[in-house]
Design an enzyme around this catalytic site. Structure first.
Site, mmCIF file in Angstrom:
data_model
loop_
_atom_site.group_PDB
_atom_site.id
_atom_site.type_symbol
_atom_site.label_atom_id
_atom_site.label_comp_id
_atom_site.label_asym_id
_atom_site.label_seq_id
_atom_site.Cartn_x
_atom_site.Cartn_y
_atom_site.Cartn_z
ATOM 1 N N HIS A 191 48.801 18.111 -0.031
ATOM 2 C CA HIS A 191 49.698 18.272 -1.182
ATOM 3 C C HIS A 191 50.724 17.136 -1.186
ATOM 4 O O HIS A 191 51.317 16.856 -0.160
ATOM 5 C CB HIS A 191 50.396 19.634 -1.103
ATOM 6 C CG HIS A 191 51.057 20.004 -2.386
ATOM 7 N ND1 HIS A 191 50.461 20.815 -3.325
ATOM 8 C CD2 HIS A 191 52.247 19.640 -2.915
ATOM 9 C CE1 HIS A 191 51.265 20.944 -4.367
ATOM 10 N NE2 HIS A 191 52.355 20.236 -4.133
ATOM 11 N N HIS B 143 53.783 15.134 -0.914
ATOM 12 C CA HIS B 143 55.132 15.510 -0.471
ATOM 13 C C HIS B 143 55.722 14.433 0.428
ATOM 14 O O HIS B 143 55.002 13.583 0.957
ATOM 15 C CB HIS B 143 55.095 16.840 0.293
ATOM 16 C CG HIS B 143 54.450 16.752 1.651
ATOM 17 N ND1 HIS B 143 53.080 16.627 1.823
ATOM 18 C CD2 HIS B 143 54.974 16.744 2.908
ATOM 19 C CE1 HIS B 143 52.799 16.566 3.116
ATOM 20 N NE2 HIS B 143 53.930 16.627 3.810
ATOM 21 N N HIS C 164 65.451 2.723 3.502
ATOM 22 C CA HIS C 164 66.606 2.332 4.309
ATOM 23 C C HIS C 164 67.700 1.859 3.369
ATOM 24 O O HIS C 164 67.525 0.870 2.652
ATOM 25 C CB HIS C 164 66.227 1.179 5.259
ATOM 26 C CG HIS C 164 65.530 1.631 6.508
ATOM 27 N ND1 HIS C 164 65.215 0.777 7.543
ATOM 28 C CD2 HIS C 164 65.111 2.858 6.903
ATOM 29 C CE1 HIS C 164 64.619 1.468 8.514
ATOM 30 N NE2 HIS C 164 64.534 2.722 8.142
ATOM 31 N N HIS D 134 60.239 0.398 3.050
ATOM 32 C CA HIS D 134 59.138 -0.185 3.824
ATOM 33 C C HIS D 134 57.881 0.634 3.577
ATOM 34 O O HIS D 134 57.915 1.868 3.682
ATOM 35 C CB HIS D 134 59.427 -0.088 5.327
ATOM 36 C CG HIS D 134 60.551 -0.928 5.809
ATOM 37 N ND1 HIS D 134 60.504 -2.291 5.853
ATOM 38 C CD2 HIS D 134 61.779 -0.591 6.301
ATOM 39 C CE1 HIS D 134 61.636 -2.774 6.349
ATOM 40 N NE2 HIS D 134 62.432 -1.758 6.625
ATOM 41 N N LYS E 159 43.737 -1.011 11.402
ATOM 42 C CA LYS E 159 44.343 -1.804 12.472
ATOM 43 C C LYS E 159 44.931 -0.837 13.494
ATOM 44 O O LYS E 159 45.639 0.104 13.127
ATOM 45 C CB LYS E 159 45.452 -2.673 11.880
ATOM 46 C CG LYS E 159 46.354 -3.322 12.905
ATOM 47 C CD LYS E 159 45.631 -4.395 13.676
ATOM 48 C CE LYS E 159 46.498 -4.968 14.784
ATOM 49 N NZ LYS E 159 45.756 -5.966 15.583
ATOM 50 N N PHE E 160 44.652 -1.088 14.770
ATOM 51 C CA PHE E 160 45.252 -0.291 15.833
ATOM 52 C C PHE E 160 46.395 -1.067 16.461
ATOM 53 O O PHE E 160 46.197 -2.206 16.903
ATOM 54 C CB PHE E 160 44.212 0.034 16.909
ATOM 55 C CG PHE E 160 43.244 1.086 16.484
ATOM 56 C CD1 PHE E 160 43.521 2.415 16.720
ATOM 57 C CD2 PHE E 160 42.070 0.754 15.823
ATOM 58 C CE1 PHE E 160 42.637 3.410 16.315
ATOM 59 C CE2 PHE E 160 41.183 1.739 15.411
ATOM 60 C CZ PHE E 160 41.467 3.064 15.654
ATOM 61 N N VAL F 7 47.956 -1.030 19.514
ATOM 62 C CA VAL F 7 47.737 -0.382 20.817
ATOM 63 C C VAL F 7 48.155 -1.286 21.972
ATOM 64 O O VAL F 7 49.244 -1.865 21.930
ATOM 65 C CB VAL F 7 46.286 0.135 20.918
ATOM 66 C CG1 VAL F 7 46.105 1.404 20.078
ATOM 67 C CG2 VAL F 7 45.267 -0.923 20.464
ATOM 68 N N TYR G 167 48.127 -4.405 23.541
ATOM 69 C CA TYR G 167 48.965 -5.601 23.477
ATOM 70 C C TYR G 167 50.195 -5.353 22.608
ATOM 71 O O TYR G 167 51.299 -5.771 22.954
ATOM 72 C CB TYR G 167 48.157 -6.788 22.947
ATOM 73 C CG TYR G 167 48.895 -8.101 23.131
ATOM 74 C CD1 TYR G 167 49.037 -8.669 24.399
ATOM 75 C CD2 TYR G 167 49.472 -8.758 22.050
ATOM 76 C CE1 TYR G 167 49.731 -9.861 24.581
ATOM 77 C CE2 TYR G 167 50.165 -9.951 22.225
ATOM 78 C CZ TYR G 167 50.287 -10.493 23.500
ATOM 79 O OH TYR G 167 50.981 -11.666 23.679
ATOM 80 N N GLU G 168 49.994 -4.643 21.510
ATOM 81 C CA GLU G 168 51.107 -4.377 20.592
ATOM 82 C C GLU G 168 52.166 -3.482 21.238
ATOM 83 O O GLU G 168 53.359 -3.691 21.038
ATOM 84 C CB GLU G 168 50.574 -3.718 19.316
ATOM 85 C CG GLU G 168 49.770 -4.648 18.407
ATOM 86 C CD GLU G 168 48.336 -4.906 18.859
ATOM 87 O OE1 GLU G 168 47.909 -4.281 19.850
ATOM 88 O OE2 GLU G 168 47.650 -5.730 18.231
HETATM 89 O O1 G1P Z 1 40.584 -6.611 21.363
HETATM 90 P P1 G1P Z 1 39.996 -5.324 20.869
HETATM 91 O O2 G1P Z 1 39.773 -4.320 21.960
HETATM 92 O O3 G1P Z 1 38.779 -5.514 20.006
HETATM 93 O O4 G1P Z 1 41.092 -4.729 19.894
HETATM 94 C C1 G1P Z 1 42.007 -3.720 20.197
HETATM 95 O O5 G1P Z 1 43.075 -4.202 21.012
HETATM 96 C C2 G1P Z 1 43.903 -5.227 20.458
HETATM 97 C C3 G1P Z 1 45.035 -5.520 21.430
HETATM 98 O O6 G1P Z 1 45.846 -4.399 21.674
HETATM 99 C C4 G1P Z 1 44.448 -4.807 19.093
HETATM 100 O O7 G1P Z 1 45.117 -5.916 18.503
HETATM 101 C C5 G1P Z 1 43.332 -4.328 18.164
HETATM 102 O O8 G1P Z 1 43.905 -3.837 16.963
HETATM 103 C C6 G1P Z 1 42.561 -3.213 18.879
HETATM 104 O O9 G1P Z 1 41.516 -2.746 18.055
#
Ligand code: G1P
Ligand code: G1P
Lengths: 351, 351
Positions: free
Chosen positions: B164, B166, B281, B301, B314-315, B317, B319-320
């Site tokens: 829904h 919201h 913001h 944003h 996009k993950f 994860v 490195y990020e």
């Molecule tokens: O390098 P990979 O395993 O394909 O990719 C994964 O790890 C990377 C580093 O954290 C990220 O930038 C990607 O978004 C993620 O899918």
């Protein structure tokens, strides 16, 4: 005494490694969940898949053929986010449009020749080989690069696109955001308090006990006081150690053992191969090898997303992205749950 | 000139709102994806679901029955992360174990009585009513609370557990991490450069054009120079405006129109109901209503996760999380793709 009150009432906690706050609202665990359900990690990964570019003897995207490796195996990432030769983008244009050069290398490291194994199920001697290789990489790449980020994305939920046990190593010509914060806050802490922040923290946590998950003679793993992810942990050596390559043989053996114990508990929590992103933070390298980096203490962060079960995760979304991170159970509750779990892996347990 | 070189080579860009950097590695778009595939958002949401606690006339978890509302509808979150009466956790114990009180309220606001509609498909007059309600909430809750976070998590991928339409409003007794950074960097910018950062930024972007997605007399939406998410946008008024409640009627009408156009482009990009987390913001409220907050410029944003298709995201994860955020296409490429999309929604398009 106030620690007890915290268990029921929302409050903020301070992360002294990055100067940020986290909102702890333990009462939220009661809310029902009707949202996205994660796919359970597949149990049925074949030991050797002829189409998987990470397996021994197979061909990769660039045409190279992997050796028939029987321990760890390291190669250049075929789609690297960092390359050694990117040109300098040039002088800055305006304070609102600032650019900096970025150079580096990205490597992939397989932990084991089998696709159907993970760290907690590996032999201690095999985990020790992974650690030795990590130490070697920090030493080698660290001669050139100021930062060498070793990290593992485990599980599809964490963006991992290949079930074969592996980690990545991205070395860069710059100090990234997160280690910059850790450098600044550890430096200020030593200056202000005369103590190495994380050496003191490990001591205090082993005294207080309520957030300790596993420990041995050389290491301790805690759910940090400022954890954001539900079952986040911080893995610390007891001795003051700057970098992975400074660990003694005994400390590396101790690390292999505590990693196996911690990751076994993780898998046992929801009886699933526990997804996470993890990585090592040690003192910066490159030019910093010539500087006093005594404010640093080596540590590993484990960031696992699962919250309630093998299929229900915590989402760090709207409020977390725009305001601050919020957690649904206290770090003490999380530590207690992990601590009380058996140290034998559910997959190898008798009965 | 260097902007052109950037398109092919990795480089870092600076985010002046939070003092952090992002790694842009455009060449990564070529890599194959074998990882997690998102569930396509369901097209088959019923207009009225008798079991959905957000629909008109239905009962919620606390037993209350929703009115037969025909526009927006606001209620207290039944599982609030912030409650008005949490006790003070008490004086700080040690620099490594710092706690602060957190109080607040969490509200949910339905945009429309129908479950099968989203903002881009709503009438302009209905979107305008949402904006008026947002402005009202900032004014009302802002008398007491220093920060009122309005945010929308859209789509299961972004942790949204109810289809829904919201948003949520979390007001807090403290200034959270992200607005604290925005406050600090906007304040320093005005002091150092004698210009309101985001007012100047909007002007420069409308001159440069390469990152503009949509604009009208009162508003402009750009993929910011420092965007981290693939198709992230920043929505800015042209006039210097501190808070949502300061917008004129004409500016609110213009906002309804630009939101409809931007969100239609988002949906058209991958012909799917585009998931995102978004939020407003504006200048802090509560005690700050008495202070000079002229360094602030109101902005929204949009953080959408999709990267290549309706099912590949996009993950952010390993490195990020441990080093810094990395993106796989340039902000200029993202802006161009969005700019070139039709402004008629794919669901209502003829043929
Ligand atoms: O390098 P990979 O395993 O394909 O990719 C994964 O790890 C990377 C580093 O954290 C990220 O930038 C990607 O978004 C993620 O899918
Ligand atoms: O309040 P909701 O929609 O149930 O919950 C969602 O948004 C919250 C605020 O961003 C997050 O803390 C939750 O993890 C997420 O699932």
């Amino acid at each position: 005494m106030h620690e007890r009150a915290n268990i029921q009432h929302q409050h903020l906690r301070y992360n002294p490694l990055r100067g940020s706050w986290v909102l702890v609202s333990a009462h939220r665990m009661k809310r029902p969940w009707k949202g996205q359900v994660e796919k359970q990690s597949e149990d049925e990964v074949p030991r050797h898949d002829p189409t998987n570019p990470l397996c021994p003897g197979n061909q990769r995207a660039n045409g190279e053929v992997n050796p028939e490796y029987d321990s760890t195996f390291l190669f250049q990432n075929d789609f690297p986010a960092l390359q050694p030769d990117a040109p300098d983008p040039g002088a800055r244009d305006h304070p609102l449009f600032q650019t900096k050069a970025a150079r580096g290398v990205c490597k992939v490291m397989c932990f084991h020749p089998w696709s159907d194994i993970t760290l907690p199920l590996m032999e201690l001697s095999d985990i020790k080989r992974v650690i030795d290789k990590w130490a070697e990489l920090i030493e080698e790449l660290g001669t050139t690069y100021p930062w060498v980020q070793i990290f593992e994305n485990k599980g599809a939920t964490m963006g991992c696109s290949n079930p074969h046990p592996h980690c990545q190593v991205w070395a860069s010509s710059f100090l990234p955001n997160e280690p910059s914060l850790a450098d600044r806050f550890q430096r200020e802490y030593l200056k202000e308090h005369g103590e190495v922040m994380l050496v003191q923290y490990a001591k205090m946590e082993t005294d207080r006990r309520e957030r300790v998950v596993v420990e041995n003679g050389d290491w301790v793993a805690v759910v940090p006081y400022w954890a954001t992810w539900p079952f986040q942990t911080l893995l610390l050596p007891r001795r003051h150690v700057l970098r992975l390559c400074d660990l003694t043989t005994k400390e590396r053996e101790g690390l292999a053992s505590i990693m196996k114990r911690l990751l076994t508990k993780y898998d046992n929590l929801f009886e699933t191969s526990f997804p996470y992103s993890m990585g090592w933070h040690g003192a910066p390298t490159g030019p910093s090898l010539q500087e006093d980096m005594g404010h640093w203490q080596l540590h590993a962060h484990y960031y696992p997303p699962l919250l309630r079960s093998a299929t229900v995760r915590k989402f760090m979304v709207g409020y977390e992205m725009l305001a601050l991170e919020q957690r649904d159970l206290t770090p003490e509750q999380a530590a207690q749950r992990l601590r009380n779990l058996p140290e034998e892996h559910y997959k190898t347990r008798a009965g």
